[in-house]
Enzyme design. Sequence first.
Site, PDB file in Angstrom:
ATOM      1  N   MET A  93     -12.787  22.381  27.413  1.00  0.00           N
ATOM      2  CA  MET A  93     -13.785  22.012  28.419  1.00  0.00           C
ATOM      3  C   MET A  93     -15.123  21.572  27.812  1.00  0.00           C
ATOM      4  O   MET A  93     -16.179  21.839  28.365  1.00  0.00           O
ATOM      5  CB  MET A  93     -14.001  23.185  29.397  1.00  0.00           C
ATOM      6  CG  MET A  93     -12.744  23.631  30.124  1.00  0.00           C
ATOM      7  SD  MET A  93     -11.870  22.292  30.956  1.00  0.00           S
ATOM      8  CE  MET A  93     -12.908  22.096  32.392  1.00  0.00           C
ATOM      9  N   VAL A  95     -17.285  18.174  26.105  1.00  0.00           N
ATOM     10  CA  VAL A  95     -17.293  16.728  25.836  1.00  0.00           C
ATOM     11  C   VAL A  95     -17.690  16.548  24.382  1.00  0.00           C
ATOM     12  O   VAL A  95     -18.634  17.170  23.891  1.00  0.00           O
ATOM     13  CB  VAL A  95     -18.315  16.024  26.767  1.00  0.00           C
ATOM     14  CG1 VAL A  95     -18.456  14.551  26.398  1.00  0.00           C
ATOM     15  CG2 VAL A  95     -17.882  16.173  28.223  1.00  0.00           C
ATOM     16  N   LEU A  96     -16.942  15.711  23.675  1.00  0.00           N
ATOM     17  CA  LEU A  96     -17.186  15.549  22.236  1.00  0.00           C
ATOM     18  C   LEU A  96     -18.115  14.369  21.972  1.00  0.00           C
ATOM     19  O   LEU A  96     -18.173  13.421  22.748  1.00  0.00           O
ATOM     20  CB  LEU A  96     -15.844  15.341  21.517  1.00  0.00           C
ATOM     21  CG  LEU A  96     -14.868  16.524  21.650  1.00  0.00           C
ATOM     22  CD1 LEU A  96     -13.472  16.124  21.202  1.00  0.00           C
ATOM     23  CD2 LEU A  96     -15.374  17.732  20.870  1.00  0.00           C
ATOM     24  N   HIS A 112      -4.814  15.332  31.200  1.00  0.00           N
ATOM     25  CA  HIS A 112      -5.678  15.363  32.376  1.00  0.00           C
ATOM     26  C   HIS A 112      -4.797  15.506  33.623  1.00  0.00           C
ATOM     27  O   HIS A 112      -3.805  14.789  33.757  1.00  0.00           O
ATOM     28  CB  HIS A 112      -6.484  14.062  32.446  1.00  0.00           C
ATOM     29  CG  HIS A 112      -7.421  14.026  33.601  1.00  0.00           C
ATOM     30  ND1 HIS A 112      -8.574  14.775  33.645  1.00  0.00           N
ATOM     31  CD2 HIS A 112      -7.369  13.347  34.779  1.00  0.00           C
ATOM     32  CE1 HIS A 112      -9.187  14.564  34.793  1.00  0.00           C
ATOM     33  NE2 HIS A 112      -8.483  13.710  35.505  1.00  0.00           N
ATOM     34  N   GLY A 146     -15.578   7.977  26.259  1.00  0.00           N
ATOM     35  CA  GLY A 146     -15.787   8.165  27.698  1.00  0.00           C
ATOM     36  C   GLY A 146     -15.134   9.462  28.158  1.00  0.00           C
ATOM     37  O   GLY A 146     -14.456  10.150  27.388  1.00  0.00           O
TER      38      GLY A 146
HETATM   39  C1  GRF Z   1      -4.764  21.859  32.848  1.00  0.00           C
HETATM   40  O1  GRF Z   1      -4.555  21.328  34.131  1.00  0.00           O
HETATM   41  C2  GRF Z   1      -5.283  20.784  31.930  1.00  0.00           C
HETATM   42  O2  GRF Z   1      -4.797  19.524  32.250  1.00  0.00           O
HETATM   43  C3  GRF Z   1      -6.753  20.857  32.186  1.00  0.00           C
HETATM   44  O3  GRF Z   1      -7.003  22.246  32.208  1.00  0.00           O
HETATM   45  C4  GRF Z   1      -5.904  22.882  32.850  1.00  0.00           C
HETATM   46  C5  GRF Z   1      -5.595  24.207  32.193  1.00  0.00           C
HETATM   47  O4  GRF Z   1      -4.792  24.064  31.092  1.00  0.00           O
HETATM   48  N1  GRF Z   1      -7.490  20.048  31.267  1.00  0.00           N
HETATM   49  P1  GRF Z   1      -4.215  25.243  30.175  1.00  0.00           P
HETATM   50  O5  GRF Z   1      -3.422  26.206  31.030  1.00  0.00           O
HETATM   51  O6  GRF Z   1      -5.417  25.962  29.549  1.00  0.00           O
HETATM   52  O7  GRF Z   1      -3.372  24.534  29.175  1.00  0.00           O
END
Ligand code: GRF
Length: 221
Positions: A93, A95-96, A112, A146
């Site tokens: 979570m 942004v790079l 995604h 992006g």
């Molecule tokens: C997933 O839906 C993923 O696509 C999103 O975060 C959700 C959780 O993923 N980016 P996970 O269980 O931590 O792999």
Amino acid sequence: MLRKIGIGVLVSGSGSNLQSIIDHIEGGKLDAEIRIVLSNNPEAYALERCTKHRIPTAVVDHCRFASREEFDRRVIEVLAASGVELVVMAGFMRVLSSEFFRAFPMKIMNIHPALLPSFPGIHVQQKAVEYGVKFSGCTVHFADEGVDTGPIIIQAVIPVDPDDTADTLAARILKEEHRIYPQAIQYYAEGRIEIEGRKVRVRDGRRMMESALHNPPLTRF
Ligand code: GRF
């Protein structure tokens, strides 16, 4: 036998996609070796999954860095020191910054939970339900600067029902995430991915040209 590609997985939370990658590797279906799992969140459940499977982990807590660039530099250092050839973002979570993309050009994948380019960003299952789309899905793509914009490798299409909630839809999407992410990594490990601008071609792959999906299904036409 194929050489196993060394991957580094970036996580922030539950890590169910990480678990799927681990399971496919352990089941002999994915020719990859997880060199490191890196979390920005010290509390991420994904780290516990790694303990169970004896996978090396690193925590780089973004709260301890003054800027995004400094945080990224540390992440790059850890990945490079672990010999990572492909970076796999799995529920990461953060942004790079551009430095990151220079360090791993077209060597970063992201997943995604929507059919990009529709619904980039966050809370996308809720947005898909509210919009009333008939199909949503999930997308594995190369990450670029992006947000959720890089070249698309593979997508799964999921029908959306008028009675779906964000949670029921998210659960069905997640199931498919767990299938398409290992597949995308395996294509990469097999050296079959070619990138031409925005287009990604999987060499010698099966094509899907002649079918269409309809939701609700067609009755007469
Ligand atoms: C997933 O839906 C993923 O696509 C999103 O975060 C959700 C959780 O993923 N980016 P996970 O269980 O931590 O792999």
